[in-house]
Enzyme design. Structure first.
Site, PDB file in Angstrom:
ATOM      1  CB  VAL A 224      -0.980   0.026   1.202  1.00 25.84           C
ATOM      2  CG1 VAL A 224      -2.075  -1.008   1.035  1.00 25.84           C
ATOM      3  CG2 VAL A 224      -0.244  -0.155   2.531  1.00 25.84           C
ATOM      4  CB  ALA A 225       4.476   1.687   0.221  1.00 24.44           C
ATOM      5  NE  ARG A 226       3.280   7.326  -3.875  1.00 23.44           N
ATOM      6  CZ  ARG A 226       2.207   7.553  -3.107  1.00 23.44           C
ATOM      7  NH1 ARG A 226       1.459   6.541  -2.688  1.00 23.44           N
ATOM      8  NH2 ARG A 226       1.872   8.779  -2.783  1.00 23.44           N
ATOM      9  CD  GLU A 255      -0.674   3.927  -8.952  1.00 23.26           C
ATOM     10  OE1 GLU A 255      -1.286   4.992  -8.757  1.00 23.26           O
ATOM     11  OE2 GLU A 255      -0.223   3.226  -8.031  1.00 23.26           O
ATOM     12  CG  HIS A 274      -2.995   4.489  -5.543  1.00 15.45           C
ATOM     13  ND1 HIS A 274      -1.698   4.688  -5.921  1.00 15.45           N
ATOM     14  CD2 HIS A 274      -3.085   4.977  -4.277  1.00 15.45           C
ATOM     15  CE1 HIS A 274      -1.032   5.288  -4.937  1.00 15.45           C
ATOM     16  NE2 HIS A 274      -1.855   5.467  -3.920  1.00 15.45           N
TER      17      HIS A 274
END
Ligand code: NDP
Ligand code: 7N6
Length: 308
Positions: A224-226, A255, A274
């Site tokens: 859930v970071a990058r 994305e 995201h």
């Protein structure tokens, strides 16, 4: 610093309705208006934005509506004397709740049954496939707003919680805190590794083939970071060859994730676009941060969440 205008950049629409953000920011003193890419700025402007633009460097203060500010050139802000603030502190419920959802889906096989539902398929998972979160170990990488929220919730579910952060300082509900140079040891016994750290020079590519090989074969990676914290090919190979059991990814390398990306069809992956932080109150949470800082400026105090 004297703020005479709050300019809401149209990129805010990537996270919430523009009108809702403008309405939430309205106050008695400072006018609020929407601006596009053609706008120019001066030293009495506060810009509220999702994405960076070079022209923002002419403003007094830029507020990024995300916790992650990896897309912003912090050095350029320092050089221009433009203040940059981020939005950490508001994702302590949303993202951790999403993480608990991923963990529960993997343990109780919910993602598998949801996939089969469309085919009216009653097939049950093998006897040894489901497990309980209780008693399993989770390694939380990054123990800030999101990581602490994950630690609190997974501890409440009876999981053994270990964590990683640069300071190595203890954290509530975390049995043992490792430093990044001990990452191999931190992940070795974990059934779940949850990435909650920022994307920095230090974390880019941190989850590579070597680290994935240190993880248990029955373990799951949650990002859930990058996206770039994980080496894309290494993860795809690890999923294909069973180095790890699965992955839940909210943050991606590109994305939107391209239509033909292999993860879309990967049975051991959960892909979300995201949205781990989504909530219908996002505009209110951001407005509260901005308004707090407007008041701090009036009182001559330092700004909350200042990163440049
Ligand atoms: P915080 O700043 O509150 O926490 C970041 C944590 O990461 C801190 O505990 C920090 O501790 C730790 N950290 C920094 N560098 C490292 C490292 N090299 N290894 C391990 N830990 C490290 O941020 P948030 O919790 O609010 O957000 C974290 C990140 O999550 C954001 O930067 C963003 O990229 C992402 N995010 C994603 C969302 C989504 O929608 N999926 C929503 C919100 C955020 P220390 O300084 O001691 O290392
Ligand atoms: C948008 C959240 C962050 O860094 O990636 C997230 O805050 C974006 C709703």
């Amino acid at each position: 610093m004297d703020i005479a205008r709050i300019a809401v950049h149209e990129s805010v629409a990537k996270a919430c309705p523009l009108e809702a953000m403008v309405a939430a920011l309205q106050g008695p003193d400072v006018p609020v208006e929407t601006v596009g890419d053609d706008a120019s700025f001066d030293a009495s402007d506060c810009v509220v934005t999702f994405s960076p633009r070079e022209a923002f460097l002419d403003a007094a203060w830029v507020h990024g509506i995300r916790a992650g500010y990896d897309e912003f050139d912090v050095d350029a802000y320092e050089a221009a004397g433009t203040v940059l603030t981020n939005s950490t502190g508001i994702h302590g419920d949303t993202v951790p709740e999403t993480v608990v959802g991923y963990l529960t889906a993997f343990a109780r096989r919910l993602h598998v049954y949801r996939d089969r539902q469309g085919d009216s398929d009653w097939t049950q998972e093998p006897y040894d496939a489901p497990f309980t979160l209780t008693g399993e170990q989770v390694c939380v990488v990054g123990l800030g707003t999101i990581g602490q929220g994950v630690a609190d919730r997974t501890d409440a579910l009876g999981m053994d919680v270990v964590g990683v952060r640069r300071s190595g300082d203890p954290a509530e509900n975390v049995e043992r805190v490792y430093t990044p140079d001990e990452l191999d040891a931190a992940v070795a016994d974990a059934r779940f590794v949850v990435l909650c750290c920022p994307l920095t020079e230090e974390t880019e590519g941190m989850v590579d083939a070597a680290l994935l090989a240190q993880m248990r074969a029955d373990s799951y990676l949650v990002n859930v970071a990058r996206g770039p914290v994980v080496v894309e090919d290494a993860l795809l190979n690890a999923l294909d060859d069973g180095t790890i059991a699965g992955a839940a990814l909210d943050a991606h390398w590109e994305e939107p994730l391209p239509d033909d990306h292999p993860l879309w069809d990967h049975e051991s992956a959960i892909v979300t676009p995201h949205v781990a932080a989504s909530t219908s109150r996002y505009h209110e949470d951001i407005a509260a941060l901005v308004q707090e800082n407007v008041e701090r400026i009036d009182r001559g105090e330092s700004l909350r969440n200042r990163v440049a």
